[in-house]
Design a protein around this motif. Structure first.
Motif, PDB file in Angstrom:
ATOM      1  N   MET A   1       0.836  -1.208   0.000  1.00 59.05           N
ATOM      2  CA  MET A   1       0.000   0.000   0.000  1.00 59.05           C
ATOM      3  C   MET A   1       0.868   1.255   0.000  1.00 59.05           C
ATOM      4  SD  MET A   1      -3.355  -0.759   2.388  1.00 59.05           S
ATOM      5  CE  MET A   1      -2.505  -1.342   3.860  1.00 59.05           C
ATOM      6  N   ILE A   2       1.921   1.255   0.797  1.00 56.54           N
ATOM      7  CA  ILE A   2       2.827   2.406   0.843  1.00 56.54           C
ATOM      8  C   ILE A   2       3.501   2.592  -0.510  1.00 56.54           C
ATOM      9  CG2 ILE A   2       4.978   3.284   1.859  1.00 56.54           C
ATOM     10  CD1 ILE A   2       4.030   1.820   4.494  1.00 56.54           C
ATOM     11  N   ALA A   3       3.912   1.493  -1.134  1.00 55.15           N
ATOM     12  CA  ALA A   3       4.559   1.561  -2.445  1.00 55.15           C
ATOM     13  C   ALA A   3       3.653   2.229  -3.468  1.00 55.15           C
ATOM     14  CB  ALA A   3       4.966   0.163  -2.900  1.00 55.15           C
ATOM     15  N   VAL A   4       2.369   1.895  -3.448  1.00 56.72           N
ATOM     16  CA  VAL A   4       1.425   2.530  -4.377  1.00 56.72           C
ATOM     17  C   VAL A   4       1.335   4.020  -4.085  1.00 56.72           C
ATOM     18  CG1 VAL A   4      -1.008   2.673  -5.060  1.00 56.72           C
ATOM     19  CG2 VAL A   4       0.103   0.446  -4.839  1.00 56.72           C
ATOM     20  N   SER A   5       1.306   4.378  -2.827  1.00 58.62           N
ATOM     21  CA  SER A   5       1.209   5.782  -2.453  1.00 58.62           C
ATOM     22  C   SER A   5       2.409   6.588  -2.944  1.00 58.62           C
ATOM     23  CB  SER A   5       1.066   5.923  -0.934  1.00 58.62           C
ATOM     24  OG  SER A   5       0.933   7.272  -0.577  1.00 58.62           O
ATOM     25  N   VAL A   6       3.599   6.029  -2.867  1.00 60.77           N
ATOM     26  CA  VAL A   6       4.796   6.771  -3.277  1.00 60.77           C
ATOM     27  C   VAL A   6       5.121   6.611  -4.766  1.00 60.77           C
ATOM     28  CG1 VAL A   6       5.799   6.659  -0.968  1.00 60.77           C
ATOM     29  CG2 VAL A   6       6.476   4.980  -2.664  1.00 60.77           C
TER      30      VAL A   6
ATOM     31  N   ARG B   1       1.074   1.971 -13.473  1.00 59.80           N
ATOM     32  CA  ARG B   1       2.209   1.086 -13.796  1.00 59.80           C
ATOM     33  C   ARG B   1       2.519   0.156 -12.639  1.00 59.80           C
ATOM     34  NH1 ARG B   1       4.501   5.661 -16.198  1.00 59.80           N
ATOM     35  NH2 ARG B   1       5.822   5.969 -14.394  1.00 59.80           N
ATOM     36  N   LEU B   2       2.519   0.687 -11.421  1.00 60.32           N
ATOM     37  CA  LEU B   2       2.824  -0.159 -10.270  1.00 60.32           C
ATOM     38  C   LEU B   2       1.712  -1.183 -10.046  1.00 60.32           C
ATOM     39  CD1 LEU B   2       4.669  -1.032  -8.049  1.00 60.32           C
ATOM     40  CD2 LEU B   2       3.684   0.730  -6.574  1.00 60.32           C
TER      41      LEU B   2
ATOM     42  N   THR C   1       5.511   3.252  10.417  1.00 63.16           N
ATOM     43  CA  THR C   1       6.662   4.138  10.253  1.00 63.16           C
ATOM     44  C   THR C   1       7.890   3.357   9.790  1.00 63.16           C
ATOM     45  OG1 THR C   1       5.792   5.592  11.972  1.00 63.16           O
ATOM     46  CG2 THR C   1       8.123   5.834  11.432  1.00 63.16           C
ATOM     47  N   VAL C   2       8.153   2.237  10.426  1.00 64.50           N
ATOM     48  CA  VAL C   2       9.307   1.397  10.064  1.00 64.50           C
ATOM     49  C   VAL C   2       9.138   0.861   8.643  1.00 64.50           C
ATOM     50  CG1 VAL C   2      10.519  -0.754  10.607  1.00 64.50           C
ATOM     51  CG2 VAL C   2       9.793   0.763  12.450  1.00 64.50           C
ATOM     52  N   LEU C   3       7.939   0.411   8.326  1.00 60.00           N
ATOM     53  CA  LEU C   3       7.681  -0.146   7.001  1.00 60.00           C
ATOM     54  C   LEU C   3       7.776   0.926   5.928  1.00 60.00           C
ATOM     55  CD1 LEU C   3       4.756  -2.505   8.007  1.00 60.00           C
ATOM     56  CD2 LEU C   3       7.130  -3.159   7.507  1.00 60.00           C
ATOM     57  N   SER C   4       7.325   2.136   6.234  1.00 62.35           N
ATOM     58  CA  SER C   4       7.456   3.246   5.285  1.00 62.35           C
ATOM     59  C   SER C   4       8.918   3.520   4.984  1.00 62.35           C
ATOM     60  CB  SER C   4       6.808   4.518   5.842  1.00 62.35           C
ATOM     61  OG  SER C   4       5.432   4.353   5.994  1.00 62.35           O
ATOM     62  N   LYS C   5       9.726   3.575   6.017  1.00 62.69           N
ATOM     63  CA  LYS C   5      11.165   3.802   5.825  1.00 62.69           C
ATOM     64  C   LYS C   5      11.780   2.691   4.981  1.00 62.69           C
ATOM     65  CE  LYS C   5      15.504   4.688   8.268  1.00 62.69           C
ATOM     66  NZ  LYS C   5      16.176   4.509   7.022  1.00 62.69           N
ATOM     67  N   THR C   6      11.352   1.472   5.209  1.00 59.94           N
ATOM     68  CA  THR C   6      11.866   0.349   4.425  1.00 59.94           C
ATOM     69  C   THR C   6      11.520   0.524   2.950  1.00 59.94           C
ATOM     70  OG1 THR C   6      11.683  -1.128   6.318  1.00 59.94           O
ATOM     71  CG2 THR C   6      11.826  -2.164   4.151  1.00 59.94           C
TER      72      THR C   6
ATOM     73  N   PHE D   1      13.159   1.855  -2.538  1.00 65.54           N
ATOM     74  CA  PHE D   1      12.929   2.623  -3.768  1.00 65.54           C
ATOM     75  C   PHE D   1      14.083   3.571  -4.097  1.00 65.54           C
ATOM     76  CE2 PHE D   1       8.056   2.364  -4.512  1.00 65.54           C
ATOM     77  CZ  PHE D   1       8.141   0.981  -4.540  1.00 65.54           C
ATOM     78  N   ALA D   2      15.006   3.760  -3.170  1.00 68.70           N
ATOM     79  CA  ALA D   2      16.180   4.575  -3.445  1.00 68.70           C
ATOM     80  C   ALA D   2      17.177   3.821  -4.331  1.00 68.70           C
ATOM     81  CB  ALA D   2      16.858   4.991  -2.141  1.00 68.70           C
ATOM     82  N   HIS D   3      16.951   2.533  -4.508  1.00 70.96           N
ATOM     83  CA  HIS D   3      17.841   1.699  -5.324  1.00 70.96           C
ATOM     84  C   HIS D   3      17.149   1.323  -6.629  1.00 70.96           C
ATOM     85  CE1 HIS D   3      20.601   1.273  -1.970  1.00 70.96           C
ATOM     86  NE2 HIS D   3      19.534   1.056  -1.201  1.00 70.96           N
ATOM     87  N   GLU D   4      17.945   1.142  -7.661  1.00 72.40           N
ATOM     88  CA  GLU D   4      17.411   0.822  -8.986  1.00 72.40           C
ATOM     89  C   GLU D   4      16.564  -0.448  -8.976  1.00 72.40           C
ATOM     90  OE1 GLU D   4      19.099  -0.141 -13.416  1.00 72.40           O
ATOM     91  OE2 GLU D   4      20.245   1.206 -12.130  1.00 72.40           O
ATOM     92  N   ASP D   5      16.990  -1.434  -8.213  1.00 68.88           N
ATOM     93  CA  ASP D   5      16.264  -2.709  -8.174  1.00 68.88           C
ATOM     94  C   ASP D   5      15.341  -2.811  -6.956  1.00 68.88           C
ATOM     95  OD1 ASP D   5      18.235  -2.887  -6.262  1.00 68.88           O
ATOM     96  OD2 ASP D   5      18.797  -4.946  -6.747  1.00 68.88           O
ATOM     97  N   GLY D   6      14.948  -1.675  -6.412  1.00 67.48           N
ATOM     98  CA  GLY D   6      14.144  -1.645  -5.189  1.00 67.48           C
ATOM     99  C   GLY D   6      12.792  -2.314  -5.317  1.00 67.48           C
ATOM    100  N   LEU D   7      12.129  -2.145  -6.466  1.00 69.18           N
ATOM    101  CA  LEU D   7      10.829  -2.773  -6.643  1.00 69.18           C
ATOM    102  C   LEU D   7      10.972  -4.292  -6.668  1.00 69.18           C
ATOM    103  CD1 LEU D   7       7.819  -2.375  -6.969  1.00 69.18           C
ATOM    104  CD2 LEU D   7       8.188  -2.147  -9.439  1.00 69.18           C
ATOM    105  N   ASP D   8      12.003  -4.777  -7.346  1.00 70.46           N
ATOM    106  CA  ASP D   8      12.245  -6.220  -7.360  1.00 70.46           C
ATOM    107  C   ASP D   8      12.519  -6.736  -5.952  1.00 70.46           C
ATOM    108  OD1 ASP D   8      11.900  -6.424 -10.108  1.00 70.46           O
ATOM    109  OD2 ASP D   8      14.033  -6.129 -10.524  1.00 70.46           O
ATOM    110  N   ALA D   9      13.261  -5.958  -5.168  1.00 67.80           N
ATOM    111  CA  ALA D   9      13.553  -6.351  -3.788  1.00 67.80           C
ATOM    112  C   ALA D   9      12.265  -6.381  -2.959  1.00 67.80           C
ATOM    113  CB  ALA D   9      14.570  -5.393  -3.163  1.00 67.80           C
ATOM    114  N   LEU D  10      11.397  -5.394  -3.167  1.00 65.12           N
ATOM    115  CA  LEU D  10      10.116  -5.380  -2.462  1.00 65.12           C
ATOM    116  C   LEU D  10       9.298  -6.623  -2.811  1.00 65.12           C
ATOM    117  CD1 LEU D  10       7.889  -4.040  -0.729  1.00 65.12           C
ATOM    118  CD2 LEU D  10       7.161  -2.838  -2.805  1.00 65.12           C
ATOM    119  N   PHE D  11       9.227  -6.940  -4.089  1.00 61.42           N
ATOM    120  CA  PHE D  11       8.477  -8.128  -4.506  1.00 61.42           C
ATOM    121  C   PHE D  11       9.101  -9.398  -3.940  1.00 61.42           C
ATOM    122  CE2 PHE D  11       6.816  -5.691  -8.403  1.00 61.42           C
ATOM    123  CZ  PHE D  11       5.658  -5.339  -7.743  1.00 61.42           C
ATOM    124  N   GLY D  12      10.422  -9.427  -3.826  1.00 62.54           N
ATOM    125  CA  GLY D  12      11.085 -10.575  -3.213  1.00 62.54           C
ATOM    126  C   GLY D  12      10.678 -10.742  -1.762  1.00 62.54           C
TER     127      GLY D  12
END
Length: 141
Positions: A19-24, A111-112, A56-61, A66-77
């Motif tokens: 949910m946070i990922a969609v928001s950002v 897209r997300l 709060t912790v999950l938002s920071k995560t 997302f600060a990394h190029e492969d961040g979305l793949d890492a999230l899905f992992g």
């Protein structure tokens, strides 16, 4: 790294992170989206034992990923490792609700959502029904 890395993620953590990922995803976190996330966490049975302070912790995560190029793949992992498949449609429905919360689904959100749908193997017919129900719940006059 951060506190989340030191503890296994719960299925609820994964739902919140999506949910946070969609928001950002569209570079702007809207108040209506944050309220939607908080309301989902406060009212839905799946979050009955969830500690809302973890948001709060999950938002920071999510931001860190997302600060990394492969961040979305890492999230899905992380989601694949920590969330049972039976929650895939729930995850997609929650993500759609966050995207629809402000009345407009923007390109980054679309897209997300498409990537989430593909990653979670949501059947096209089921995805269409979930998307339509989110639109119907967030319709304005």
């Amino acid at each position: 790294m951060n506190e989340t890395a030191d503890h296994a993620l719960s299925p609820q953590d994964c739902l919140v992170m999506l949910m946070i990922a969609v928001s950002v995803s569209d570079q702007t976190i809207r108040t209506s989206e944050l309220i939607k996330i908080e309301n989902q966490v406060n009212t839905l049975p799946i979050f009955g034992q969830f500690d809302i302070d973890r948001i709060t912790v999950l938002s920071k995560t999510v931001y860190d990923l997302f600060a990394h190029e492969d961040g979305l793949d890492a999230l899905f992992g992380l989601v694949r490792e920590n969330m049972p498949e039976k929650l895939n449609e729930t995850a997609y429905a929650l993500a759609c609700d966050v995207a629809a919360a402000d009345g407009t689904i923007r390109e980054g959100e679309l897209r997300l959502l498409e990537e989430i749908r593909d990653e979670l193997n949501i059947d096209r017919l089921h995805a269409g029904a979930i998307e339509r129900s989110a639109r119907a719940r967030h319709m304005t006059i």
